[in-house]
Scaffold this motif. Structure first.
Motif, PDB file in Angstrom:
ATOM      1  N   LEU A 124       0.824  -1.204   0.000  1.00  0.00           N
ATOM      2  CA  LEU A 124       0.000   0.000   0.000  1.00  0.00           C
ATOM      3  C   LEU A 124       0.860   1.256   0.000  1.00  0.00           C
ATOM      4  O   LEU A 124       0.621   2.192  -0.779  1.00  0.00           O
ATOM      5  N   LEU A 125       1.867   1.289   0.867  1.00  0.00           N
ATOM      6  CA  LEU A 125       2.749   2.461   0.909  1.00  0.00           C
ATOM      7  C   LEU A 125       3.460   2.642  -0.429  1.00  0.00           C
ATOM      8  O   LEU A 125       3.564   3.757  -0.951  1.00  0.00           O
ATOM      9  N   GLY A 126       3.935   1.538  -0.995  1.00  0.00           N
ATOM     10  CA  GLY A 126       4.622   1.617  -2.266  1.00  0.00           C
ATOM     11  C   GLY A 126       3.707   2.051  -3.399  1.00  0.00           C
ATOM     12  O   GLY A 126       4.128   2.775  -4.309  1.00  0.00           O
ATOM     13  N   SER A 127       2.445   1.643  -3.346  1.00  0.00           N
ATOM     14  CA  SER A 127       1.490   2.057  -4.372  1.00  0.00           C
ATOM     15  C   SER A 127       1.308   3.569  -4.371  1.00  0.00           C
ATOM     16  O   SER A 127       1.234   4.209  -5.433  1.00  0.00           O
ATOM     17  N   HIS A 128       1.242   4.154  -3.172  1.00  0.00           N
ATOM     18  CA  HIS A 128       1.154   5.616  -3.091  1.00  0.00           C
ATOM     19  C   HIS A 128       2.411   6.261  -3.663  1.00  0.00           C
ATOM     20  O   HIS A 128       2.337   7.273  -4.379  1.00  0.00           O
ATOM     21  N   LEU A 129       3.570   5.675  -3.366  1.00  0.00           N
ATOM     22  CA  LEU A 129       4.815   6.246  -3.889  1.00  0.00           C
ATOM     23  C   LEU A 129       4.855   6.164  -5.413  1.00  0.00           C
ATOM     24  O   LEU A 129       5.212   7.138  -6.089  1.00  0.00           O
ATOM     25  N   PHE A 130       4.502   5.007  -5.961  1.00  0.00           N
ATOM     26  CA  PHE A 130       4.508   4.883  -7.418  1.00  0.00           C
ATOM     27  C   PHE A 130       3.545   5.881  -8.051  1.00  0.00           C
ATOM     28  O   PHE A 130       3.845   6.465  -9.097  1.00  0.00           O
ATOM     29  N   ARG A 131       2.381   6.080  -7.439  1.00  0.00           N
ATOM     30  CA  ARG A 131       1.450   7.075  -7.961  1.00  0.00           C
ATOM     31  C   ARG A 131       2.129   8.453  -8.017  1.00  0.00           C
ATOM     32  O   ARG A 131       1.988   9.197  -8.987  1.00  0.00           O
ATOM     33  N   GLY A 132       2.863   8.800  -6.967  1.00  0.00           N
ATOM     34  CA  GLY A 132       3.547  10.091  -6.937  1.00  0.00           C
ATOM     35  C   GLY A 132       4.681  10.187  -7.933  1.00  0.00           C
ATOM     36  O   GLY A 132       4.837  11.213  -8.621  1.00  0.00           O
ATOM     37  N   PHE A 133       5.475   9.114  -8.043  1.00  0.00           N
ATOM     38  CA  PHE A 133       6.579   9.114  -9.005  1.00  0.00           C
ATOM     39  C   PHE A 133       6.073   9.391 -10.415  1.00  0.00           C
ATOM     40  O   PHE A 133       6.582  10.260 -11.130  1.00  0.00           O
ATOM     41  N   TYR A 134       5.074   8.631 -10.814  1.00  0.00           N
ATOM     42  CA  TYR A 134       4.616   8.709 -12.199  1.00  0.00           C
ATOM     43  C   TYR A 134       3.768   9.951 -12.457  1.00  0.00           C
ATOM     44  O   TYR A 134       3.771  10.479 -13.584  1.00  0.00           O
ATOM     45  N   ALA A 135       3.062  10.431 -11.440  1.00  0.00           N
ATOM     46  CA  ALA A 135       2.307  11.672 -11.610  1.00  0.00           C
ATOM     47  C   ALA A 135       3.242  12.837 -11.908  1.00  0.00           C
ATOM     48  O   ALA A 135       2.866  13.795 -12.590  1.00  0.00           O
ATOM     49  N   ALA A 136       4.476  12.752 -11.383  1.00  0.00           N
ATOM     50  CA  ALA A 136       5.456  13.818 -11.600  1.00  0.00           C
ATOM     51  C   ALA A 136       6.241  13.639 -12.893  1.00  0.00           C
ATOM     52  O   ALA A 136       7.172  14.399 -13.164  1.00  0.00           O
TER      53      ALA A 136
END
Length: 226
Positions: free
Chosen positions: A78-90
């Motif tokens: 779950l934590l990693g999913s939030h991080l990936f969302r942030g990485f790719y959104a940027a």
């Protein structure tokens, strides 16, 4: 903290939760984490995770490298999913996470979560060990971001072992370090409260970093390496 302040913080959390766009993949990952009794970050903490990842992606782009992160938590999916969302959104074309978690079930939950949001298998790896047994073996000054969920008794050791892995400007986010503020009660002398206070004093006395304590979750600590 008085009741008025509590009410304001709760109102802000409620507003953030109500105005966060629905994300079916993240919701499914959160539900899976709940079923296993794992950490599910509140809406404010989740936004912070995505913000830090987006900021990391920007810094990595300027440095000409792929953004890299470390997660030390049973809820790495779950934590990693939030991080990936942030990485790719940027705008990051790629990102890589190292997840340190010994439990096979938790690793499988994470793999399922990453698959749901379309992360290729070369975007992450799992180290099936206790974080403190392996974090010191990771390459020095090679990571941009680290997220840790650990017992308060292990905070100092986790910080000491993780900071060398971070690049200059790298960030370490420690979740739920402030025990919902109960460590402020001087009459509490239980082991957890004492360890939390000692860890907080240790972090705020460190050279070469800037630390901030944040009222998200049960109270988080964020450390930026100079």
């Amino acid at each position: 903290m008085n009741s008025a302040n509590n009410s304001s913080i709760n109102a802000i959390k409620s507003y953030v939760e109500q105005t966060t766009p629905a994300d079916e993949a993240l919701a499914a990952a959160a539900e899976a984490a709940r079923e296993f009794g794992l950490l599910v970050p509140d809406a404010v903490t989740a936004e912070l995770l995505r913000f830090l990842a987006a900021n990391t992606a920007g810094r990595a782009a300027l440095g000409g490298h792929t953004p890299t992160g470390i997660i030390m938590s049973p809820a790495c999916g779950l934590l990693g999913s939030h991080l990936f969302r942030g990485f790719y959104a940027a705008g990051a074309a790629q990102a890589h996470l190292t997840c340190i978690e010994p439990e096979v079930q938790h690793q499988q939950l994470a793999k399922n979560a990453f698959k749901q949001i379309g992360i290729a298998s070369n975007g992450f790896r799992f180290l099936p060990s206790r974080p403190l047994d392996v974090i010191g073996r990771l390459a020095s000054t090679s990571y941009d971001l680290a997220i840790a969920e650990c017992a308060v008794e292990d905070i100092e050791a986790t910080v000491a072992a993780t900071l060398p892995t971070l690049r200059s400007g790298g960030v370490l986010l420690l979740l739920d370090t402030l025990l919902d503020g109960t460590l402020a009660d001087a009459e509490r002398t239980d082991r957890q409260s004492v360890c939390a206070r000692e860890a907080d004093e240790y972090i705020t006395s460190l050279d070469g970093v800037t630390a901030a304590r944040l009222p998200v979750g049960a109270g988080a600590t964020i450390i930026t390496k100079h």
